[in-house]
Design a protein around this motif. Sequence first.
Motif, PDB file in Angstrom:
ATOM      1  N   VAL A  55     -27.013  16.837  23.027  1.00 39.74           N
ATOM      2  CA  VAL A  55     -28.364  17.425  22.990  1.00 39.74           C
ATOM      3  C   VAL A  55     -29.224  16.694  21.959  1.00 39.74           C
ATOM      4  O   VAL A  55     -30.382  16.348  22.227  1.00 39.74           O
ATOM      5  CB  VAL A  55     -28.296  18.937  22.704  1.00 39.74           C
ATOM      6  CG1 VAL A  55     -29.679  19.501  22.408  1.00 39.74           C
ATOM      7  CG2 VAL A  55     -27.647  19.671  23.871  1.00 39.74           C
ATOM      8  N   ALA A  56     -28.661  16.439  20.790  1.00 40.28           N
ATOM      9  CA  ALA A  56     -29.407  15.734  19.738  1.00 40.28           C
ATOM     10  C   ALA A  56     -29.818  14.340  20.201  1.00 40.28           C
ATOM     11  O   ALA A  56     -30.932  13.882  19.904  1.00 40.28           O
ATOM     12  CB  ALA A  56     -28.567  15.643  18.463  1.00 40.28           C
ATOM     13  N   VAL A  59     -32.786  14.731  22.551  1.00 39.97           N
ATOM     14  CA  VAL A  59     -33.974  15.119  21.773  1.00 39.97           C
ATOM     15  C   VAL A  59     -34.510  13.916  20.999  1.00 39.97           C
ATOM     16  O   VAL A  59     -35.725  13.673  20.968  1.00 39.97           O
ATOM     17  CB  VAL A  59     -33.660  16.306  20.831  1.00 39.97           C
ATOM     18  CG1 VAL A  59     -34.792  16.541  19.840  1.00 39.97           C
ATOM     19  CG2 VAL A  59     -33.372  17.562  21.644  1.00 39.97           C
ATOM     20  N   VAL A  62     -36.390  11.628  23.333  1.00 43.18           N
ATOM     21  CA  VAL A  62     -37.699  12.191  23.688  1.00 43.18           C
ATOM     22  C   VAL A  62     -38.681  12.039  22.522  1.00 43.18           C
ATOM     23  O   VAL A  62     -39.833  11.630  22.716  1.00 43.18           O
ATOM     24  CB  VAL A  62     -37.569  13.669  24.122  1.00 43.18           C
ATOM     25  CG1 VAL A  62     -38.925  14.338  24.236  1.00 43.18           C
ATOM     26  CG2 VAL A  62     -36.802  13.772  25.441  1.00 43.18           C
ATOM     27  N   LEU A  63     -38.241  12.361  21.317  1.00 48.01           N
ATOM     28  CA  LEU A  63     -39.119  12.233  20.146  1.00 48.01           C
ATOM     29  C   LEU A  63     -39.625  10.803  19.993  1.00 48.01           C
ATOM     30  O   LEU A  63     -40.808  10.579  19.705  1.00 48.01           O
ATOM     31  CB  LEU A  63     -38.387  12.674  18.876  1.00 48.01           C
ATOM     32  CG  LEU A  63     -38.085  14.164  18.734  1.00 48.01           C
ATOM     33  CD1 LEU A  63     -37.204  14.423  17.519  1.00 48.01           C
ATOM     34  CD2 LEU A  63     -39.362  14.981  18.667  1.00 48.01           C
ATOM     35  N   GLY A  72     -37.823  11.318  15.095  1.00 45.78           N
ATOM     36  CA  GLY A  72     -37.028  10.640  16.122  1.00 45.78           C
ATOM     37  C   GLY A  72     -36.044   9.655  15.531  1.00 45.78           C
ATOM     38  O   GLY A  72     -34.866   9.646  15.884  1.00 45.78           O
TER      39      GLY A  72
END
Length: 147
Positions: A55-56, A59, A62-63, A72
């Motif tokens: 998940v990290a 994320v 995406v960041l 990010g």
Amino acid sequence: MAHRAETVPRATWAARWTGALLCLAVAVIHVLDQGGITATRDPYYVGVAYHVLEVAAVVAAVLLLVGLVRPGWLLAVGVAVGPLLGYVLSRGPGLPGYSDDIGNWTEPLGLVSLAVEGALLLLSVPFFVRSVRRRGTSRAAARQTGR
């Protein structure tokens, strides 16, 4: 603000895309290693760590792609360092309740993972440091101009 992407140097865009792709590669490698998205490795805490990492990694990607570069790159550093540390601990002394990989330093997927995570670390640390310095410089300039 709508043309923000045009003001970002190409090298920065390339680094962000590369970082995002490396983060996604880390996630894919760990999904494959655990046996699928819904599978959880044993012991349970290792399985949970895999899911948190995946998940990290998404994320962080995406960041980076939406332009939130400081968080990010920071998260990308964690996505690289976490599994590197886990690899060394699981192959070296072992982890509590998990000794299956002790001494298994040459597992092919593990070596691919090390290469991807190493590349991500080498990319993300300098860009994170650069983003922190840039923020400090812009704050100092704002103070000097009275903003």
